[in-house]
Design a protein around this motif. Structure first.
Motif, mmCIF file in Angstrom:
data_model
loop_
_atom_site.group_PDB
_atom_site.id
_atom_site.type_symbol
_atom_site.label_atom_id
_atom_site.label_comp_id
_atom_site.label_asym_id
_atom_site.label_seq_id
_atom_site.Cartn_x
_atom_site.Cartn_y
_atom_site.Cartn_z
ATOM 1 N N THR A 47 10.609 -9.377 5.142
ATOM 2 C CA THR A 47 9.836 -8.418 4.364
ATOM 3 C C THR A 47 8.709 -7.869 5.223
ATOM 4 O O THR A 47 8.354 -8.430 6.259
ATOM 5 C CB THR A 47 9.253 -9.056 3.080
ATOM 6 N N LEU A 48 8.153 -6.760 4.787
ATOM 7 C CA LEU A 48 7.046 -6.131 5.500
ATOM 8 C C LEU A 48 5.816 -6.141 4.614
ATOM 9 O O LEU A 48 5.882 -5.771 3.444
ATOM 10 C CB LEU A 48 7.397 -4.688 5.867
ATOM 11 N N THR A 49 4.705 -6.559 5.175
ATOM 12 C CA THR A 49 3.419 -6.527 4.492
ATOM 13 C C THR A 49 2.692 -5.291 5.000
ATOM 14 O O THR A 49 2.670 -5.027 6.206
ATOM 15 C CB THR A 49 2.616 -7.801 4.801
ATOM 16 N N VAL A 50 2.104 -4.526 4.088
ATOM 17 C CA VAL A 50 1.512 -3.227 4.426
ATOM 18 C C VAL A 50 0.071 -3.157 3.927
ATOM 19 O O VAL A 50 -0.244 -3.588 2.816
ATOM 20 C CB VAL A 50 2.331 -2.077 3.798
ATOM 21 N N GLN A 74 -2.886 -8.524 -5.861
ATOM 22 C CA GLN A 74 -3.733 -8.501 -7.049
ATOM 23 C C GLN A 74 -5.205 -8.637 -6.694
ATOM 24 O O GLN A 74 -6.073 -8.089 -7.370
ATOM 25 C CB GLN A 74 -3.312 -9.602 -8.037
ATOM 26 N N THR A 75 -5.511 -9.337 -5.605
ATOM 27 C CA THR A 75 -6.900 -9.477 -5.168
ATOM 28 C C THR A 75 -7.509 -8.114 -4.868
ATOM 29 O O THR A 75 -8.653 -7.842 -5.223
ATOM 30 C CB THR A 75 -6.995 -10.392 -3.929
ATOM 31 N N VAL A 76 -6.743 -7.238 -4.235
ATOM 32 C CA VAL A 76 -7.241 -5.896 -3.919
ATOM 33 C C VAL A 76 -7.361 -5.055 -5.192
ATOM 34 O O VAL A 76 -8.289 -4.256 -5.324
ATOM 35 C CB VAL A 76 -6.372 -5.211 -2.848
ATOM 36 N N VAL A 77 -6.450 -5.249 -6.138
ATOM 37 C CA VAL A 77 -6.571 -4.550 -7.419
ATOM 38 C C VAL A 77 -7.881 -4.955 -8.102
ATOM 39 O O VAL A 77 -8.624 -4.114 -8.611
ATOM 40 C CB VAL A 77 -5.360 -4.852 -8.337
ATOM 41 N N ASP A 78 -8.170 -6.257 -8.085
ATOM 42 C CA ASP A 78 -9.362 -6.778 -8.753
ATOM 43 C C ASP A 78 -10.654 -6.482 -7.995
ATOM 44 O O ASP A 78 -11.696 -6.268 -8.607
ATOM 45 C CB ASP A 78 -9.235 -8.288 -8.965
ATOM 46 N N THR A 79 -10.588 -6.512 -6.669
ATOM 47 C CA THR A 79 -11.776 -6.267 -5.838
ATOM 48 C C THR A 79 -11.410 -5.314 -4.701
ATOM 49 O O THR A 79 -11.256 -5.722 -3.546
ATOM 50 C CB THR A 79 -12.351 -7.587 -5.256
ATOM 51 N N PRO A 80 -11.238 -4.028 -5.016
ATOM 52 C CA PRO A 80 -10.771 -3.067 -4.013
ATOM 53 C C PRO A 80 -11.678 -2.944 -2.800
ATOM 54 O O PRO A 80 -11.195 -2.635 -1.699
ATOM 55 C CB PRO A 80 -10.675 -1.752 -4.781
ATOM 56 N N ASP A 81 -12.977 -3.216 -2.964
ATOM 57 C CA ASP A 81 -13.883 -3.110 -1.825
ATOM 58 C C ASP A 81 -13.624 -4.183 -0.762
ATOM 59 O O ASP A 81 -14.139 -4.088 0.346
ATOM 60 C CB ASP A 81 -15.343 -3.145 -2.278
ATOM 61 N N SER A 82 -12.783 -5.176 -1.066
ATOM 62 C CA SER A 82 -12.432 -6.190 -0.068
ATOM 63 C C SER A 82 -11.722 -5.565 1.131
ATOM 64 O O SER A 82 -11.784 -6.096 2.239
ATOM 65 C CB SER A 82 -11.565 -7.290 -0.688
ATOM 66 N N TRP A 135 -4.103 -7.038 2.586
ATOM 67 C CA TRP A 135 -2.921 -6.197 2.509
ATOM 68 C C TRP A 135 -2.823 -5.564 1.123
ATOM 69 O O TRP A 135 -3.454 -6.012 0.170
ATOM 70 C CB TRP A 135 -1.669 -7.001 2.845
ATOM 71 N N LEU A 136 -2.007 -4.508 1.018
ATOM 72 C CA LEU A 136 -1.884 -3.772 -0.230
ATOM 73 C C LEU A 136 -0.596 -4.080 -0.987
ATOM 74 O O LEU A 136 -0.612 -4.342 -2.176
ATOM 75 C CB LEU A 136 -1.987 -2.275 0.020
ATOM 76 N N PHE A 137 0.546 -4.037 -0.277
ATOM 77 C CA PHE A 137 1.825 -4.300 -0.936
ATOM 78 C C PHE A 137 2.829 -4.835 0.073
ATOM 79 O O PHE A 137 2.611 -4.777 1.281
ATOM 80 C CB PHE A 137 2.376 -3.038 -1.622
ATOM 81 N N LYS A 138 3.935 -5.364 -0.471
ATOM 82 C CA LYS A 138 5.031 -5.853 0.360
ATOM 83 C C LYS A 138 6.284 -5.080 -0.006
ATOM 84 O O LYS A 138 6.498 -4.742 -1.173
ATOM 85 C CB LYS A 138 5.240 -7.350 0.165
ATOM 86 N N ILE A 139 7.087 -4.822 1.018
ATOM 87 C CA ILE A 139 8.328 -4.080 0.826
ATOM 88 C C ILE A 139 9.474 -4.853 1.474
ATOM 89 O O ILE A 139 9.324 -5.417 2.565
ATOM 90 C CB ILE A 139 8.212 -2.645 1.409
ATOM 91 N N LYS A 140 10.594 -4.905 0.764
ATOM 92 C CA LYS A 140 11.816 -5.506 1.300
ATOM 93 C C LYS A 140 12.660 -4.349 1.808
ATOM 94 O O LYS A 140 13.187 -3.560 1.022
ATOM 95 C CB LYS A 140 12.555 -6.275 0.207
ATOM 96 N N PRO A 141 12.759 -4.210 3.146
ATOM 97 C CA PRO A 141 13.492 -3.053 3.693
ATOM 98 C C PRO A 141 14.968 -3.074 3.299
ATOM 99 O O PRO A 141 15.571 -4.138 3.191
ATOM 100 C CB PRO A 141 13.351 -3.221 5.209
#
Length: 126
Positions: free
Chosen positions: A23-26, A82-90, A99-105
Motif C-alpha cells: 500500500t502507499l501512504t500519502v 483520523q488524527t489529521v481529521v481531528d487536529t488538522p494543524d498537526s 499522513w493523510l490517506f492510504k491507497i491500495k494500488p
C-alpha cells in the motif's frame, strides 16, 4: 525545507511512501504545508472508492485557501488519518509524520510519474 530522500513525490506536492504490504501512504510536503499556512480542515472524499491517478480524493483547507489532494496512482482509498481529521494543524508541525490517506494500488498501477527527492527539490527550486 525538508525533502526526505526515502519518499517519492508528485508535481502537486504530495509525498508517497511504499509500505511493506504494497500500500502507499500519502501526505503533503513541507513545501505544500508552508504555502497553505495554518491548516484548519481535512477531509477524504473518496474513502473506499477506486480512483484513477490524478483524481481528487481529499480536500485540505487553511486560513488562506482550500486545496485538492490527488491520488498519486490508480487504486482504492483504504484509510484516512483520523488524527489529521481531528487536529488538522498537526500537518503544519509534522508534514511527513502526519499522513493523510492510504491507497491500495491497482495491479500494474504506474508509479513512474512519481519523482525522487532530488527531482522534487529541483521542481520547487530547492
Amino acid at each position: 525545507m525538508s525533502i526526505p530522500a526515502d519518499l517519492k513525490y508528485t508535481e502537486s506536492h504530495e509525498w508517497v511512501r511504499t509500505e511493506t504490504d504494497g500500500t502507499l501512504t500519502v501526505g503533503i510536503t513541507d513545501h505544500a504545508q508552508e504555502a497553505l499556512g495554518d491548516i484548519v480542515f481535512f477531509e477524504v472524499q473518496q474513502l473506499g472508492k477506486t480512483v484513477a491517478a490524478g483524481d481528487t480524493v481529499a480536500v485540505i483547507e487553511s486560513v488562506k485557501a482550500a486545496s485538492d489532494i490527488y491520488a498519486p496512482v490508480s487504486g482504492e482509498i483504504i484509510e484516512m488519518n483520523q488524527t489529521v481529521v481531528d487536529t488538522p494543524d498537526s500537518v503544519n508541525s509534522g508534514p511527513y509524520e502526519n499522513w493523510l490517506f492510504k491507497i491500495k494500488p491497482t495491479a500494474g498501477a504506474a508509479q513512474d510519474r512519481l519523482m525522487d527527492a532530488a527531482a522534487y527539490g529541483k521542481s520547487i527550486g530547492e
